[in-house]
Write an enzyme that holds these catalytic residues in place. Structure first.
Site, PDB file in Angstrom:
ATOM      1  N   SER A 144       1.399  -1.104  -0.033  1.00  0.00           N
ATOM      2  CA  SER A 144      -0.171   0.393   0.107  1.00  0.00           C
ATOM      3  C   SER A 144       0.819   1.154   0.064  1.00  0.00           C
ATOM      4  CB  SER A 144      -1.181   0.802   1.220  1.00  0.00           C
ATOM      5  OG  SER A 144      -1.227   1.498   1.412  1.00  0.00           O
ATOM      6  N   TYR A 164      -2.116  -0.342  10.676  1.00  0.00           N
ATOM      7  CA  TYR A 164      -2.374  -0.460   9.467  1.00  0.00           C
ATOM      8  C   TYR A 164      -1.235   0.054   8.593  1.00  0.00           C
ATOM      9  CZ  TYR A 164      -4.086  -1.514   5.145  1.00  0.00           C
ATOM     10  OH  TYR A 164      -4.089  -1.800   3.555  1.00  0.00           O
TER      11      TYR A 164
END
Length: 247
Positions: A144, A164
């Site tokens: 990501s 995250y």
């Protein structure tokens, strides 16, 4: 993609979003695909949506990548019934909204266990299969952009991405560590990290859906590009953003 004809690709988190898109495109490219997911019912729906000519080449296995026993059972089945793994798409991941300082600690631990250790468990088994059969395979880690930069929300807005980004920063390091280990094991196995920006899946919060975003199929196209490069070419990191993204 010709050299991968009838090869075995394993896709984790294959029941929806990016994983489902990758699964479909690999099947269309004439690979045998093993879809690993916790939601087998969603995988069966995906299978039923495929043309009849593709359905028989999709193998569905219930698997929780955060559980090493579950991963080992899935990969044991693949070894026994399909002979081994040629491509691994490490896609499974979770994000639970909240603040690191106050949210349930079990949710933080589960995020790291899924997003980091899940990749490790699957990569180890795929590597063992490739090395045993002397296969010049490919490991792809779906990362990501927050693995490269933690975006700063406006003052007065409570951050909710918590642990995250840490799990995705770990993927950046994992890619380089694996590259060096694969080199020293004298293999020709490739390793690639693909870092999308905002993608229109179940994961992002609704407030982000008003921003520019990618579709899952855009990320799948990137996977196919990396797989289609010549044997001597390794795409180490590929960052993909939608045009106009603010991050």
């Amino acid at each position: 993609m010709e050299r991968w004809q009838n090869s075995c690709a394993v896709v984790t988190g294959a029941s929806s979003g990016i994983g489902a898109a990758i699964t479909k495109d690999l099947l269309k490219a004439n690979l045998q695909v093993v879809g690993l997911a916790r939601r087998v019912d969603r995988m069966e729906q995906l299978r039923s949506s495929l043309p009849n000519s593709l359905q028989s080449r999709l193998h569905v296995i219930k698997c929780d990548v955060s559980d090493m026993d579950s991963v080992n059972a899935a990969f044991d089945w693949i070894e026994e019934h399909l002979g081994g793994i040629d491509i691994l798409i490490n896609n499974a991941g979770i994000h639970i909204k909240g603040q690191m300082l106050t949210m349930n600690i079990n949710d933080l631990e589960q995020t790291m266990q899924t997003n980091v250790m899940g990749m490790v468990y699957c990569a180890r088994r795929a590597f063992a299969s490739m090395k045993k059969r002397n296969v010049n395979g490919h490991l792809i880690l779906i990362n990501s952009i927050v693995g490269h930069h933690v975006f700063n929300m406006e003052p007065g807005t409570m951050p909710f991405i918590n642990i995250y980004p840490m799990s995705k920063y770990a993927t950046v390091a994992m890619t380089e560590v694996l590259r060096q280990e694969l080199r020293e094991y004298k293999t020709k196995i490739k390793i690639t990290s693909i870092s999308p920006g905002l993608v229109n899946t179940e994961m992002p919060s609704e407030e982000y859906k008003i921003m520019p975003y990618l579709e899952s199929e855009d990320v799948s196209m990137a996977v196919l590009y990396c797989l289609s490069t010549p044997p001597h070419v390794q795409v180490h990191e590929l960052i993909i953003k939608p045009v106009g993204e603010a991050f």
